[in-house]
Design an enzyme around this catalytic site. Structure first.
Site, PDB file in Angstrom:
ATOM      1  N   TYR A 137       0.361   2.403   1.638  1.00 57.39           N
ATOM      2  CA  TYR A 137      -0.127   1.766   0.398  1.00 57.39           C
ATOM      3  C   TYR A 137       1.043   1.602  -0.548  1.00 57.39           C
ATOM      4  O   TYR A 137       1.879   2.510  -0.697  1.00 57.39           O
ATOM      5  CB  TYR A 137      -1.197   2.641  -0.253  1.00 57.39           C
ATOM      6  CG  TYR A 137      -1.611   2.170  -1.636  1.00 57.39           C
ATOM      7  CD1 TYR A 137      -2.693   1.316  -1.793  1.00 57.39           C
ATOM      8  CD2 TYR A 137      -0.904   2.566  -2.772  1.00 57.39           C
ATOM      9  CE1 TYR A 137      -3.067   0.866  -3.057  1.00 57.39           C
ATOM     10  CE2 TYR A 137      -1.273   2.127  -4.028  1.00 57.39           C
ATOM     11  CZ  TYR A 137      -2.356   1.281  -4.173  1.00 57.39           C
ATOM     12  OH  TYR A 137      -2.710   0.828  -5.428  1.00 57.39           O
ATOM     13  N   GLU A 225      -0.751  -5.242  -5.422  1.00 58.63           N
ATOM     14  CA  GLU A 225      -1.253  -4.129  -4.615  1.00 58.63           C
ATOM     15  C   GLU A 225      -1.318  -4.558  -3.152  1.00 58.63           C
ATOM     16  O   GLU A 225      -1.987  -5.537  -2.819  1.00 58.63           O
ATOM     17  CB  GLU A 225      -2.645  -3.705  -5.093  1.00 58.63           C
ATOM     18  CG  GLU A 225      -3.190  -2.493  -4.343  1.00 58.63           C
ATOM     19  CD  GLU A 225      -4.553  -2.071  -4.858  1.00 58.63           C
ATOM     20  OE1 GLU A 225      -4.703  -0.898  -5.237  1.00 58.63           O
ATOM     21  OE2 GLU A 225      -5.475  -2.916  -4.865  1.00 58.63           O
TER      22      GLU A 225
END
Length: 415
Positions: A137, A225
């Site tokens: 991530y 993101e």
């Protein structure tokens, strides 16, 4: 109080539906990443089952992923209004892509984020399936506290990052980045090394991080993101999914990016509000609020709740309130059937009270307003405004004290 419960709802609604931070579809994000040389799976967006079929044929593989394009998280765990389960499906043939696309396009995808209202699927994204060796991530966000930017990274990608943070806070790493200096080679390699990539993939991972930061700066993003940021079995670093937000104040600089806005993903009334410079968010109460200034709006909603009422909306008309914008604000408020009273709270330091009063009177007449309107004005030309309202003969109630005004609005609203 409002600050604990409604504030969270407002922030949630703002991120999903307001255009303060423009969100774009996944296929748009992938195209932007690709234009900078960042690795993304091969894929093509489609707006009809026929286009989806062609996109699948063009990929020339029997390992594909079909993704419903709707601006919401949790698409894979969502369901459609026609009973179809999941907005992210593994598919093998163009025929299967066509069949599933017909069940997705034009239908509402309901997720944990959207609630029962759902989001209309305006396109599907047909992509080549890639097998992950590792899933990480990575996000880049504004760090307003330090007037800089921050990279948030975790080796545990491909899942709900909030859940990861709750279960294992140490799994989330934060790196402060100087806005002008950007991501140095040393920092990029340090972050890439923390993401669980193999030795072969770390250099590409570091370059990807630097490129993402460059996009962040070039495009006036407020958030990037990537979840997951993947190393494939072929040791390629790829962005498998991307979420971009862009600063609304930079729209004049980023005309191409803002041309990608999909208004079908937004509340129609909130789209209209943005055209008039109104900051409008729907809530579930019965007392409509029309205020100038975000801070005053929050305080107004707090005091409405204090006296037992529930705000029906957040509506900030700002400092450029005109009779036209005030009338439009009233129109937006009364679109909600449960609104039984309106509370107008204007501080006449950035806009004259008599000018506001003129707008209120015109709007009440033009709209044939039947519900009571409690008006609290303070500041420049208040006495003139008060006299105008009292002589109008309309259902407008002037109060000078904030508490008394809120109490009256709640009482007249029947709560």
């Amino acid at each position: 109080m409002f600050s604990t419960h409604l504030a969270k709802k407002l922030l949630s609604r703002r991120s999903v539906q307001q255009v303060r931070h423009l969100s774009i579809h996944e296929y748009r994000s992938a195209a932007l990443l690709k234009s900078y040389g960042v690795g993304v799976p091969r894929g093509e967006a489609a707006r009809s089952p026929e286009e989806a079929y062609k996109a699948a044929k063009d990929l020339n593989t029997n390992e594909m992923v079909l993704k419903a394009q709707a601006l919401t998280g949790g698409r894979g765990k969502g369901h459609f209004d026609n009973g179809l389960q999941s907005g992210v499906r593994l598919v093998e043939t163009p025929e299967e892509v066509k069949e599933l696309s017909a069940k997705m396009l034009g239908h509402k995808l309901i997720t944990k984020q959207t609630g029962e209202a759902g989001k209309i699927v305006t396109a599907v994204y047909v992509v080549e399936r890639k097998y992950a060796l590792t899933e990480a991530y990575l996000s880049i966000v504004m760090d307003r506290k330090n007037q800089s930017t921050m990279i948030i990274a975790s080796a545990q990608g491909g899942m709900d990052i909030e859940g990861v943070a709750k279960k294992d806070p140490n799994a989330i790493k934060k790196y402060s980045v100087d806005l002008e200096a950007g991501v140095s080679d040393d920092l990029a390699f340090e972050i890439a090394s923390q993401l669980g990539f193999t030795k072969d993939a770390i250099p590409q991972g570091a370059k990807t991080i630097q490129t993402l930061y460059q996009i962040f700066k070039d495009k006036d993003a407020t958030q990037i993101e990537i979840n997951p940021l993947t190393e494939t079995k072929q040791h390629e670093v790829m962005c498998m999914d991307a979420k971009f937000n862009f600063d609304d104040n930079a729209a004049f600089r980023q005309q191409e990016v803002f041309s990608w806005r999909d208004v079908t993903q937004e509340d129609p009334d909130e789209v209209v509000a943005s055209k008039y410079g109104l900051n409008f968010i729907k809530l579930n109460g019965n007392v409509g609020c029309l205020v100038n200034g975000a801070g005053l709006a929050m305080a107004t909603m707090d005091v409405v709740k204090l006296y037992g009422g529930e705000p029906a909306n957040f509506l900030d008309v700002g400092g450029a309130a005109t009779p036209e914008t005030i009338e439009k604000a009233f129109e937006l408020i009364i679109t909600e059937k449960n609104v039984s009273a309106i509370f107008v709270n204007i501080f006449g330091g950035i806009v004259r009270c008599d000018y506001v009063a003129d707008g209120l009177i015109q709007a009440t007449k033009n709209l044939g307003l039947k519900i009571p309107v409690v008006v609290r004005l303070q500041g420049t030309n208040f006495e003139i405004a008060k006299d105008m309202i009292n002589k109008s003969g309309l259902k407008l109630y002037v109060e000078e004290d904030l508490d008394e005004a809120a109490k009256k609005a709640v009482e007249l609203g029947g709560k």
